[in-house]
Design an enzyme around this catalytic site. Sequence first.
Site, PDB file in Angstrom:
ATOM      1  N   CYS A   1     -18.036  77.975   4.244  1.00  0.00           N
ATOM      2  CA  CYS A   1     -17.455  79.330   4.235  1.00  0.00           C
ATOM      3  C   CYS A   1     -18.072  80.259   5.284  1.00  0.00           C
ATOM      4  O   CYS A   1     -17.354  81.038   5.938  1.00  0.00           O
ATOM      5  CB  CYS A   1     -17.613  79.960   2.855  1.00  0.00           C
ATOM      6  SG  CYS A   1     -19.196  79.628   2.081  1.00  0.00           S
TER       7      CYS A   1
ATOM      8  N   HIS B   1     -18.793  87.043   1.728  1.00  0.00           N
ATOM      9  CA  HIS B   1     -19.980  86.909   2.568  1.00  0.00           C
ATOM     10  C   HIS B   1     -19.867  87.924   3.718  1.00  0.00           C
ATOM     11  O   HIS B   1     -18.781  88.126   4.281  1.00  0.00           O
ATOM     12  CB  HIS B   1     -20.048  85.517   3.203  1.00  0.00           C
ATOM     13  CG  HIS B   1     -20.333  84.401   2.241  1.00  0.00           C
ATOM     14  ND1 HIS B   1     -20.691  84.581   0.926  1.00  0.00           N
ATOM     15  CD2 HIS B   1     -20.338  83.044   2.439  1.00  0.00           C
ATOM     16  CE1 HIS B   1     -20.887  83.403   0.351  1.00  0.00           C
ATOM     17  NE2 HIS B   1     -20.676  82.445   1.242  1.00  0.00           N
TER      18      HIS B   1
HETATM   19  P1  NAP Z   1     -18.142  74.755  -9.308  1.00  0.00           P
HETATM   20  O1  NAP Z   1     -17.648  76.070  -9.742  1.00  0.00           O
HETATM   21  O2  NAP Z   1     -19.412  74.232  -9.883  1.00  0.00           O
HETATM   22  O3  NAP Z   1     -16.967  73.680  -9.540  1.00  0.00           O
HETATM   23  C1  NAP Z   1     -17.045  72.317  -9.326  1.00  0.00           C
HETATM   24  C2  NAP Z   1     -16.121  71.669 -10.334  1.00  0.00           C
HETATM   25  O4  NAP Z   1     -16.053  70.267 -10.102  1.00  0.00           O
HETATM   26  C3  NAP Z   1     -16.624  71.867 -11.739  1.00  0.00           C
HETATM   27  O5  NAP Z   1     -15.802  72.843 -12.356  1.00  0.00           O
HETATM   28  C4  NAP Z   1     -16.536  70.500 -12.378  1.00  0.00           C
HETATM   29  O6  NAP Z   1     -15.772  70.724 -13.507  1.00  0.00           O
HETATM   30  C5  NAP Z   1     -15.790  69.652 -11.352  1.00  0.00           C
HETATM   31  N1  NAP Z   1     -16.245  68.278 -11.344  1.00  0.00           N
HETATM   32  C6  NAP Z   1     -17.491  67.816 -11.517  1.00  0.00           C
HETATM   33  N2  NAP Z   1     -17.528  66.482 -11.419  1.00  0.00           N
HETATM   34  C7  NAP Z   1     -16.259  66.099 -11.184  1.00  0.00           C
HETATM   35  C8  NAP Z   1     -15.627  64.832 -11.010  1.00  0.00           C
HETATM   36  N3  NAP Z   1     -16.314  63.690 -11.051  1.00  0.00           N
HETATM   37  N4  NAP Z   1     -14.291  64.809 -10.788  1.00  0.00           N
HETATM   38  C9  NAP Z   1     -13.572  65.942 -10.757  1.00  0.00           C
HETATM   39  N5  NAP Z   1     -14.112  67.176 -10.934  1.00  0.00           N
HETATM   40  C10 NAP Z   1     -15.441  67.244 -11.138  1.00  0.00           C
HETATM   41  O7  NAP Z   1     -18.348  74.711  -7.761  1.00  0.00           O
HETATM   42  P2  NAP Z   1     -17.447  75.347  -6.617  1.00  0.00           P
HETATM   43  O8  NAP Z   1     -18.069  76.603  -6.185  1.00  0.00           O
HETATM   44  O9  NAP Z   1     -16.022  75.334  -6.993  1.00  0.00           O
HETATM   45  O10 NAP Z   1     -17.718  74.305  -5.458  1.00  0.00           O
HETATM   46  C11 NAP Z   1     -17.308  72.971  -5.557  1.00  0.00           C
HETATM   47  C12 NAP Z   1     -17.624  72.268  -4.255  1.00  0.00           C
HETATM   48  O11 NAP Z   1     -16.799  72.823  -3.230  1.00  0.00           O
HETATM   49  C13 NAP Z   1     -19.067  72.477  -3.778  1.00  0.00           C
HETATM   50  O12 NAP Z   1     -19.927  71.498  -4.312  1.00  0.00           O
HETATM   51  C14 NAP Z   1     -18.923  72.384  -2.289  1.00  0.00           C
HETATM   52  O13 NAP Z   1     -19.006  71.040  -1.908  1.00  0.00           O
HETATM   53  C15 NAP Z   1     -17.534  72.919  -2.044  1.00  0.00           C
HETATM   54  N6  NAP Z   1     -17.583  74.331  -1.643  1.00  0.00           N
HETATM   55  C16 NAP Z   1     -17.269  74.589  -0.386  1.00  0.00           C
HETATM   56  C17 NAP Z   1     -17.321  75.872   0.056  1.00  0.00           C
HETATM   57  C18 NAP Z   1     -17.031  76.135   1.466  1.00  0.00           C
HETATM   58  O14 NAP Z   1     -17.872  76.759   2.050  1.00  0.00           O
HETATM   59  N7  NAP Z   1     -15.924  75.728   2.013  1.00  0.00           N
HETATM   60  C19 NAP Z   1     -17.686  76.916  -0.738  1.00  0.00           C
HETATM   61  C20 NAP Z   1     -18.003  76.633  -2.035  1.00  0.00           C
HETATM   62  C21 NAP Z   1     -17.942  75.317  -2.473  1.00  0.00           C
HETATM   63  P3  NAP Z   1     -15.511  69.849 -14.765  1.00  0.00           P
HETATM   64  O15 NAP Z   1     -16.788  69.167 -15.147  1.00  0.00           O
HETATM   65  O16 NAP Z   1     -15.037  70.884 -15.698  1.00  0.00           O
HETATM   66  O17 NAP Z   1     -14.443  68.924 -14.328  1.00  0.00           O
HETATM   67  O1  3JN Z   2     -23.682  78.868  -0.688  1.00  0.00           O
HETATM   68  C1  3JN Z   2     -22.607  79.238  -0.209  1.00  0.00           C
HETATM   69  O2  3JN Z   2     -22.315  80.436  -0.089  1.00  0.00           O
HETATM   70  C2  3JN Z   2     -21.639  78.225   0.265  1.00  0.00           C
HETATM   71  C3  3JN Z   2     -21.931  76.915  -0.335  1.00  0.00           C
HETATM   72  C4  3JN Z   2     -21.264  75.838  -0.059  1.00  0.00           C
HETATM   73  C5  3JN Z   2     -21.639  74.559  -0.647  1.00  0.00           C
HETATM   74  C6  3JN Z   2     -22.257  74.513  -1.888  1.00  0.00           C
HETATM   75  C7  3JN Z   2     -22.642  73.285  -2.421  1.00  0.00           C
HETATM   76  C8  3JN Z   2     -22.431  72.133  -1.738  1.00  0.00           C
HETATM   77  C9  3JN Z   2     -21.379  73.384   0.045  1.00  0.00           C
HETATM   78  C10 3JN Z   2     -20.654  73.444   1.344  1.00  0.00           C
HETATM   79  O3  3JN Z   2     -19.465  73.684   1.315  1.00  0.00           O
HETATM   80  O4  3JN Z   2     -21.256  73.259   2.398  1.00  0.00           O
HETATM   81  C11 3JN Z   2     -21.799  72.174  -0.496  1.00  0.00           C
HETATM   82  C12 3JN Z   2     -21.588  70.898   0.238  1.00  0.00           C
HETATM   83  O5  3JN Z   2     -20.511  70.362   0.116  1.00  0.00           O
HETATM   84  O6  3JN Z   2     -22.521  70.453   0.894  1.00  0.00           O
END
Ligand code: NAP
Ligand code: 3JN
Length: 348
Positions: free
Chosen positions: A132, A252
């Site tokens: 992000c 952010h």
């Molecule tokens: P979050 O709120 O913790 O959500 C992750 C979800 O994944 C949980 O609700 C969990 O829910 C589900 N999950 C866990 N294990 C799973 C599995 N085996 N299969 C399917 N679903 C599963 O986290 P988030 O903020 O949404 O972020 C999720 C991921 O997106 C991060 O780890 C990161 O890699 C990525 N992300 C990217 C950005 C970016 O900068 N582009 C920003 C934030 C996050 P249940 O256990 O209820 O299924």
């Molecule tokens: O911390 C933030 O503001 C963005 C976080 C993104 C994030 C959180 C957990 C795992 C990522 C990401 O998108 O880079 C990951 C990951 O997939 O490595």
Amino acid sequence: MTVKTAYNLAIVGATGAVGQKIIDILAEKDFPINELKVLSSERSAGKTISFKNQTLTLEKASPESFEGVDIALFSAGGSVSKQLAPEAVKRGAVVIDNTSAYRMDDNVPLIVPEVNKEDIEKHQGIIANPNCSTIQMVAALKPLQEAFGLSRIVVSTYQAVSGSGLEACDELENQTQQHLNKEEMTAELLPVKGDQKHYPIAFNALPQIDTFHENGYTLEEMKMINETKKIMHAPSLSVAATCVRLPVFTSHAESIYVEIEKEGLNVADIWEVIEGAEGVVLEDNPDTQTYPTPLSAANKTDVFVGRVRKDLDYDKGFHMWVVSDNLIKGAAWNTVQIAESLIENYWR
Ligand code: NAP
Ligand code: 3JN
């Protein structure tokens, strides 16, 4: 090119902070969906969520879940993407992955549609959504790179807790309540789940996002550095980052210093380019105290730029303030934009 009028989609991590926003945006933008599968871990399987006027039942994500799926949107963490994205591709789906699992792979395009959507064409089944903090920075800086050339970026971030997921938002809320109740704040999650120490985020600022790399930078900082060079096709661009978490729920903010290749520019030249940039909105007027803030940018799809100033000592240096909703342009909207661009221009 095969033309389809509607696509079978799967969302992996549908209950999470990013997954929920993806569902909202797909509905809001009326993405052409034939069938939508919402996939979760075992913990949430069987629960329901609403999409438009339908009630969808969460299914445990497994390799077989991707049979018949055209596009799979992953946001359940890197290990889930590592395990299941290849299974989805094997079954014919194109994966758009929100995690860092594949971002730096040479065979995986890393896309911010306003910046490099033409890279989508090279995909081999997986397309990555950048971090992000990277997305909003490159959206603001790419037009300047194109117009004037860029040689250096120095960025400090002011990141919202929602970037760390829903549990982190709960931690900020609980600590705020504890502090107002004059109780001791309990810190169990931030800056990084599972790391050796935790510090309160409420009424604080934490200069650590993700774990430390051996060079002293954090992984979030290294993501910004490496991803920026890849997206902007600029391996020799100098990029340095300091990433800081603030007690803000959404959006952010970034203080960015850039060095431009062209000499003799002034603030009006930078404004003109930013004003003409797709997906970027200039909000900059010191006379009226006009500049973007995390609250003003929340729930919007654009990247907002303000506080543009020329460096007082270096002719080619400029400073600016860039703000965007980290879960929308920083994750869910950018993902849906990639899917839109894929079906409009690169479906095969
Ligand atoms: P979050 O709120 O913790 O959500 C992750 C979800 O994944 C949980 O609700 C969990 O829910 C589900 N999950 C866990 N294990 C799973 C599995 N085996 N299969 C399917 N679903 C599963 O986290 P988030 O903020 O949404 O972020 C999720 C991921 O997106 C991060 O780890 C990161 O890699 C990525 N992300 C990217 C950005 C970016 O900068 N582009 C920003 C934030 C996050 P249940 O256990 O209820 O299924
Ligand atoms: O911390 C933030 O503001 C963005 C976080 C993104 C994030 C959180 C957990 C795992 C990522 C990401 O998108 O880079 C990951 C990951 O997939 O490595």
